[in-house]
Design a protein around this motif. Structure first.
Motif, PDB file in Angstrom:
ATOM      1  N   ALA A  96      58.001  65.064  -7.904  1.00  0.00           N
ATOM      2  CA  ALA A  96      59.222  65.696  -7.964  1.00  0.00           C
ATOM      3  C   ALA A  96      59.380  66.170  -9.431  1.00  0.00           C
ATOM      4  O   ALA A  96      59.198  65.447 -10.487  1.00  0.00           O
ATOM      5  CB  ALA A  96      60.603  65.224  -7.679  1.00  0.00           C
ATOM      6  N   LYS A  97      59.811  67.407  -9.859  1.00  0.00           N
ATOM      7  CA  LYS A  97      60.120  67.672 -11.193  1.00  0.00           C
ATOM      8  C   LYS A  97      61.471  68.673 -11.280  1.00  0.00           C
ATOM      9  O   LYS A  97      61.757  69.750 -10.527  1.00  0.00           O
ATOM     10  CB  LYS A  97      59.021  68.713 -11.929  1.00  0.00           C
ATOM     11  N   VAL A  98      62.512  68.090 -11.761  1.00  0.00           N
ATOM     12  CA  VAL A  98      63.845  68.683 -11.853  1.00  0.00           C
ATOM     13  C   VAL A  98      63.641  69.754 -12.901  1.00  0.00           C
ATOM     14  O   VAL A  98      63.049  69.499 -14.134  1.00  0.00           O
ATOM     15  CB  VAL A  98      64.951  67.645 -12.199  1.00  0.00           C
ATOM     16  N   SER A  99      64.226  70.942 -12.696  1.00  0.00           N
ATOM     17  CA  SER A  99      64.093  71.999 -13.468  1.00  0.00           C
ATOM     18  C   SER A  99      65.561  72.841 -13.965  1.00  0.00           C
ATOM     19  O   SER A  99      66.612  72.220 -12.930  1.00  0.00           O
ATOM     20  CB  SER A  99      63.094  73.095 -12.990  1.00  0.00           C
ATOM     21  N   ASP A 100      65.765  73.890 -14.398  1.00  0.00           N
ATOM     22  CA  ASP A 100      66.786  74.760 -14.605  1.00  0.00           C
ATOM     23  C   ASP A 100      67.793  73.953 -15.276  1.00  0.00           C
ATOM     24  O   ASP A 100      68.782  73.373 -14.662  1.00  0.00           O
ATOM     25  CB  ASP A 100      67.214  75.453 -13.292  1.00  0.00           C
ATOM     26  N   PHE A 101      67.941  74.194 -16.675  1.00  0.00           N
ATOM     27  CA  PHE A 101      68.974  73.402 -17.408  1.00  0.00           C
ATOM     28  C   PHE A 101      69.687  74.355 -18.167  1.00  0.00           C
ATOM     29  O   PHE A 101      70.589  73.866 -18.777  1.00  0.00           O
ATOM     30  CB  PHE A 101      68.274  72.554 -18.403  1.00  0.00           C
ATOM     31  N   ASN A 111      59.320  63.585 -14.667  1.00  0.00           N
ATOM     32  CA  ASN A 111      59.930  64.065 -13.468  1.00  0.00           C
ATOM     33  C   ASN A 111      60.838  65.159 -14.049  1.00  0.00           C
ATOM     34  O   ASN A 111      61.769  65.711 -13.096  1.00  0.00           O
ATOM     35  CB  ASN A 111      60.454  63.148 -12.686  1.00  0.00           C
ATOM     36  N   LEU A 112      60.828  65.670 -15.002  1.00  0.00           N
ATOM     37  CA  LEU A 112      61.323  66.812 -15.715  1.00  0.00           C
ATOM     38  C   LEU A 112      60.291  68.068 -16.007  1.00  0.00           C
ATOM     39  O   LEU A 112      59.366  67.701 -16.524  1.00  0.00           O
ATOM     40  CB  LEU A 112      62.362  66.742 -17.013  1.00  0.00           C
ATOM     41  N   VAL A 113      60.666  69.189 -15.599  1.00  0.00           N
ATOM     42  CA  VAL A 113      59.667  70.351 -16.066  1.00  0.00           C
ATOM     43  C   VAL A 113      59.584  70.404 -17.699  1.00  0.00           C
ATOM     44  O   VAL A 113      60.628  70.356 -18.140  1.00  0.00           O
ATOM     45  CB  VAL A 113      60.255  71.510 -15.552  1.00  0.00           C
ATOM     46  N   LYS A 114      58.392  70.401 -17.864  1.00  0.00           N
ATOM     47  CA  LYS A 114      58.006  70.348 -19.588  1.00  0.00           C
ATOM     48  C   LYS A 114      58.080  71.903 -20.114  1.00  0.00           C
ATOM     49  O   LYS A 114      57.280  72.638 -19.289  1.00  0.00           O
ATOM     50  CB  LYS A 114      56.836  69.821 -19.814  1.00  0.00           C
ATOM     51  N   LEU A 115      58.556  71.896 -21.100  1.00  0.00           N
ATOM     52  CA  LEU A 115      58.719  73.215 -21.836  1.00  0.00           C
ATOM     53  C   LEU A 115      57.677  73.228 -22.878  1.00  0.00           C
ATOM     54  O   LEU A 115      57.329  72.423 -23.663  1.00  0.00           O
ATOM     55  CB  LEU A 115      59.732  73.478 -22.829  1.00  0.00           C
ATOM     56  N   LYS A 136      70.319  70.874  -7.072  1.00  0.00           N
ATOM     57  CA  LYS A 136      69.963  71.351  -5.613  1.00  0.00           C
ATOM     58  C   LYS A 136      68.500  71.338  -5.498  1.00  0.00           C
ATOM     59  O   LYS A 136      67.646  71.119  -6.333  1.00  0.00           O
ATOM     60  CB  LYS A 136      70.613  72.599  -5.547  1.00  0.00           C
ATOM     61  N   SER A 137      68.139  71.272  -4.090  1.00  0.00           N
ATOM     62  CA  SER A 137      66.764  71.310  -3.542  1.00  0.00           C
ATOM     63  C   SER A 137      65.959  72.403  -4.147  1.00  0.00           C
ATOM     64  O   SER A 137      64.702  72.274  -4.455  1.00  0.00           O
ATOM     65  CB  SER A 137      66.586  71.177  -2.119  1.00  0.00           C
ATOM     66  N   LEU A 138      66.700  73.614  -4.373  1.00  0.00           N
ATOM     67  CA  LEU A 138      65.777  74.799  -5.163  1.00  0.00           C
ATOM     68  C   LEU A 138      65.671  74.408  -6.489  1.00  0.00           C
ATOM     69  O   LEU A 138      64.412  75.023  -7.089  1.00  0.00           O
ATOM     70  CB  LEU A 138      66.778  75.733  -5.043  1.00  0.00           C
ATOM     71  N   ASN A 139      66.131  73.493  -6.791  1.00  0.00           N
ATOM     72  CA  ASN A 139      65.775  73.111  -8.382  1.00  0.00           C
ATOM     73  C   ASN A 139      64.980  71.978  -8.571  1.00  0.00           C
ATOM     74  O   ASN A 139      64.930  71.309  -9.832  1.00  0.00           O
ATOM     75  CB  ASN A 139      67.101  72.891  -9.439  1.00  0.00           C
ATOM     76  N   ILE A 140      64.434  71.291  -7.657  1.00  0.00           N
ATOM     77  CA  ILE A 140      63.539  70.165  -7.634  1.00  0.00           C
ATOM     78  C   ILE A 140      62.019  70.867  -7.216  1.00  0.00           C
ATOM     79  O   ILE A 140      62.077  71.141  -5.977  1.00  0.00           O
ATOM     80  CB  ILE A 140      63.913  69.061  -6.530  1.00  0.00           C
ATOM     81  N   LEU A 141      61.246  70.793  -8.017  1.00  0.00           N
ATOM     82  CA  LEU A 141      59.751  71.274  -7.973  1.00  0.00           C
ATOM     83  C   LEU A 141      58.688  70.257  -7.545  1.00  0.00           C
ATOM     84  O   LEU A 141      59.116  69.065  -7.932  1.00  0.00           O
ATOM     85  CB  LEU A 141      59.492  72.212  -9.023  1.00  0.00           C
TER      86      LEU A 141
END
Length: 227
Positions: A164-169, A80-84, A152-157
């Protein structure tokens, strides 16, 4: 290919990455919530580019937020995290290449009345639970723990299956368990910020918890956090 160590998955993409780099220089990118960094969608359905908006000369010239996002997202992994996927360093504009998440942000689906994704309470609960798992992983299973700092909701893709994928670290902080980080400047988004952090600069895991609570209220009420 100008891939940083361990990012062999990008090498397989070969010339596509060169095309992405050219497109990224010229497109109208969308600001990604941190000064000096932008993101853009590329033609390949499996990848997402994030770039520095200013040129650099060598690794030492990379913006601090770019280097931090690169370092953190290459060492943490959760479904559930965006993958690099890789890094592009040969161009005047450094690029991070992430997996492409096709269904936009949770913010969009909350506030766009045409979206039907959140019409089901089952979907709402599942998406909230998946975002919770990502934050739990950052807080409890990463060593040392990570405070996201800009939940924030903008950082949940939402991906193809609306997971859900949480992004922007770029604002994230590593912190020892039970310790407090005093920020030199407050980072985050007004409406989601923990009031204590906003007034004192004292950053703890509770700040992420507060911000995620705001996301849950936003999800339930469909109201903007600043209202």
């Amino acid at each position: 290919m100008g891939c940083d160590g361990g990012m062999g998955s990008l090498a397989d993409r070969g010339l596509k990455t060169r095309d992405w780099a050219e497109d990224a220089r010229n497109d109208g990118s969308v600001t990604c919530g941190f000064t000096g960094l932008n993101s853009c969608c590329c033609a390949d359905e499996d990848a997402w580019l994030e770039r520095s908006s200013s040129g650099f000369a060598g690794l030492r010239g990379q913006p601090k937020g770019f280097c931090w996002a690169r370092s953190l997202t290459s060492t943490v992994y959760h479904k559930n995290l965006v993958k690099l996927l890789g890094i592009r360093l040969e161009t005047n504009v450094p690029l991070l290449v992430y997996e492409f998440i096709p269904n936009g942000t949770l913010y969009h689906h909350i506030h766009d009345k045409r979206s039907t994704v959140l019409c089901s309470w089952k979907n709402c609960l599942r998406i909230a639970s998946e975002a919770t798992l990502a934050l739990e992983y950052l807080h409890s299973l990463v060593d040392p723990p990570v405070i996201h700092s800009n939940v924030k909701s903008l950082n949940i893709l939402l991906d193809k299956k609306h997971s859900a994928k949480v992004s922007d670290f770029k604002a994230s902080v590593l912190i020892s368990p039970g310790k407090t980080h005093i920020a030199d400047r407050v980072r985050g988004t007004i409406g989601y910020l923990d009031p204590k952090y906003l007034t004192t600069g004292e950053l703890t895991m509770k700040c992420d918890t507060y911000s995620f609570g705001v996301v849950l209220v936003e999800l339930l009420t469909r109201e903007m956090p600043t209202q």
